[in-house]
Design an enzyme around this catalytic site. Sequence first.
Site, PDB file in Angstrom:
ATOM      1  CG  HIS A 226      -1.907   1.111   1.263  1.00 28.77           C
ATOM      2  ND1 HIS A 226      -2.126   1.899   2.366  1.00 28.77           N
ATOM      3  CD2 HIS A 226      -2.740   1.568   0.302  1.00 28.77           C
ATOM      4  CE1 HIS A 226      -3.072   2.801   2.075  1.00 28.77           C
ATOM      5  NE2 HIS A 226      -3.455   2.617   0.835  1.00 28.77           N
TER       6      HIS A 226
ATOM      7  CG  HIS B   3      -8.271   2.905  -3.846  1.00 26.40           C
ATOM      8  ND1 HIS B   3      -9.372   2.745  -3.049  1.00 26.40           N
ATOM      9  CD2 HIS B   3      -8.068   1.717  -4.459  1.00 26.40           C
ATOM     10  CE1 HIS B   3      -9.819   1.500  -3.160  1.00 26.40           C
ATOM     11  NE2 HIS B   3      -9.039   0.844  -4.001  1.00 26.40           N
TER      12      HIS B   3
ATOM     13  CD  GLU C 103     -11.839   4.623  -4.016  1.00 26.28           C
ATOM     14  OE1 GLU C 103     -12.405   4.331  -2.967  1.00 26.28           O
ATOM     15  OE2 GLU C 103     -10.978   5.522  -4.090  1.00 26.28           O
TER      16      GLU C 103
ATOM     17  CD  GLU D  75     -13.115   4.727   0.537  1.00 28.40           C
ATOM     18  OE1 GLU D  75     -12.097   4.139   0.925  1.00 28.40           O
ATOM     19  OE2 GLU D  75     -13.072   5.758  -0.148  1.00 28.40           O
TER      20      GLU D  75
HETATM   21  C1  NOJ Z   1      -8.932   5.901   0.451  1.00 30.23           C
HETATM   22  C2  NOJ Z   1      -9.013   4.539  -0.135  1.00 30.23           C
HETATM   23  O1  NOJ Z   1     -10.063   4.466  -1.063  1.00 30.23           O
HETATM   24  C3  NOJ Z   1      -9.196   3.567   0.991  1.00 30.23           C
HETATM   25  O2  NOJ Z   1      -9.424   2.281   0.478  1.00 30.23           O
HETATM   26  C4  NOJ Z   1      -7.983   3.625   1.875  1.00 30.23           C
HETATM   27  O3  NOJ Z   1      -8.175   2.760   2.963  1.00 30.23           O
HETATM   28  C5  NOJ Z   1      -7.748   5.025   2.404  1.00 30.23           C
HETATM   29  N1  NOJ Z   1      -7.783   5.962   1.325  1.00 30.23           N
HETATM   30  C6  NOJ Z   1      -6.435   5.165   3.128  1.00 30.23           C
HETATM   31  O4  NOJ Z   1      -5.386   5.029   2.219  1.00 30.23           O
HETATM   32 CA    CA Z   2     -11.424   6.448  -1.852  1.00 33.63          CA
END
Ligand code: NOJ
Ligand code: CA
Length: 680
Positions: A375, A455, A474, A480
């Site tokens: 990540h 993302h 994304e 989320e």
């Molecule tokens: C936004 C992302 O879409 C999400 O999946 C992630 O957990 C957070 N940012 C933190 O990086």
């Molecule tokens: Ca996001």
Amino acid sequence: MRLLSYLTLSSGLFCSAIQAASYSVNSPDGAIKFTISDSQSQPQYNVSFNNKPLLNTSKLGFEFKHAAPMKENLEISASATSSYQQTWQQPWGEARLVTDHHNELAVTFKDKDSKDTAFTLRVRVFNDGLGFRYEVNQSNALYITKELTEFNFADSHNSTAWWIPARGWNRYEYTYNTTPLQQAAHVHTPFTLKNADGVHVSVHEAALLDYAAMTLNQRRPGTFVADLTPWSDGIRVKTNGKFKTPWRTLQIGDEAIDLLNSHLILNLNEPNKLGDVSWVEPGKYLGIWWGMHIGKNTWGSGEKHGATTEQTKAYLSFAAEHGFDGVLVEGWNIGWDGDWFYNGDVFSFTQAYPDFDMKAISEHSKQVGARLIGHHETSGNVSNYRKQMHDAFELYQNSGVRQVKTGYVADGGNIKRIDERGHPRYEWHDGQFMVNEYLDNVKLAAKYQISINTHEPIKDTGLRRTYPNWLSREGARGQEFNAWGTPPNPPEHTPMLAFTRMLAGPMDFTPGIFDMSFNGLGDKTNRPQTTLAKQLALYVVLYSPIQMAADLPENYLAKPDAFQFIKDVPTDWETSIALAGEVGDYVVFARQERKRGQYTGNDWYLGAITDEHARSIDIKLDFLESNKKYEAHIYQDGEQAEWKHNPYDISINKRIVSAKDKLTLKLATSGGTAIRFKAI
Ligand code: NOJ
Ligand code: CA
């Protein structure tokens, strides 16, 4: 194919006749017709579908900084046509084989007086839509201040449109608006609309490379003009004078599902440039992720820190035991403490918190046979990321990582970069600067045999064909938002995504929340506004070559029967068919598993989802192979299921079916059906 038409202009008593050239090209089946002309010395085009006007006269051209515009006093100086038909293979995808069948027309415009060439417009017309792009070849640098491309919808008084706003506080993470077409102001693409006669159209672009994203601005009722996302200095696109714009695309169909069964965007991208991509692996993953979104864990260090050695090892073991390929871990690296959203400059992409032992984890991952998924959250500070990118990928490669999720959390227009003179500049996520930045990241990752899941991305325009390690992204409101969004995603959100965002390409939506009561049920809390069966169906409906099982392992262990579907469902497909649906209401997909490696099965899967309305949908199983029997494992809403208060009522049963059978799918409010057809 040259048609010379004589146009008479009259004003008062004076009459003058001017000569205009016009050229047309049809789709292979003849239903779509694209006509381009230099009438009134202006480059322009129109489109008809089934012999009815779809786009009325729409202008073309450019304006530049310190250079003459390309919009007036132009005439067509040359034209060429060709036809093409070929089937190509994807390394992974929603379909293994894709057929590219189109007719092409290229028309060159030159200045009437100077005879200098302005641009060539190249048009490709397929049965499922069309694309056109400008090709400019000048020796002096050109800075685009306006692209003048218009889309002038012929039926605009009667059309309905589905859209999200462009250049707002966020990137693409909005709920969708459903309005009369003429009430859409400034919108992102894919921009989907429906005419009174049921014809559906979606405007988007393909192969967005070294250019700004095209948003659409309705300047006059029914006429949308390209509005390229600017640089921080106001210029839209900086070129050296030699450039090809992305393809401006229209997907066109008689009904809504035609848009879903189209491969137009992929067909307008260049073939794979990475060579052997056997290291790019579709698959399923778990993550130390949802815990942070619902407040059980923190990204930063402290008592509730999620990314600990112990928890990561446990997740890896769980993943391996249940057949998952990887585990995403967020928050292991230094920089998350405090208000990380505003402090992108403090992220380290290589230094771990003391309670995260990368070496031990990477050894454990090898032992159990599930990979760590990396990540990189940048908080939109791309210069800080760029400095560390090589080292960051190298560390991951050495730790057995094959996939990295990147993140560019920042408000719209707030991507921070440090310019050549050391000054901070703030850019949009979809301007030319970031278009290049995202792709550079993907290309560099490829050198380390790492695939990227972006993302807060630039919207997808089909570049996965050219760079197959760009696995997913994304670029819309994902799961989320159900943890903390105001409001959470409404029941129509996913049947809306299918006909809008998903036309662009795969999305890492992260389905599979099994515990919806973390704040209690009802419609006033943050929670997925769906039934449990709908969470399962999303794995089939929302295509991505990587799919997350987003919930906590304990919530899967609590519902092992439903979990079985997530364990079974593949993420790579031989073929996909949208069977039924209406934009924002419901959608049904059937997909056949792609055979790979050891797998010898020939299974089909079906996913059906609905909005807030319960409905029953009759489906013919004639997509199944006719000489075979299948054991259908059916996961459907129970008799009493409804999303607000009874989302968990699910009925799981098996029956033998064949291609001759029909099924009636009964979906509860915001419900779904997921089926595995196991070949026997
Ligand atoms: C936004 C992302 O879409 C999400 O999946 C992630 O957990 C957070 N940012 C933190 O990086
Ligand atoms: Ca996001």
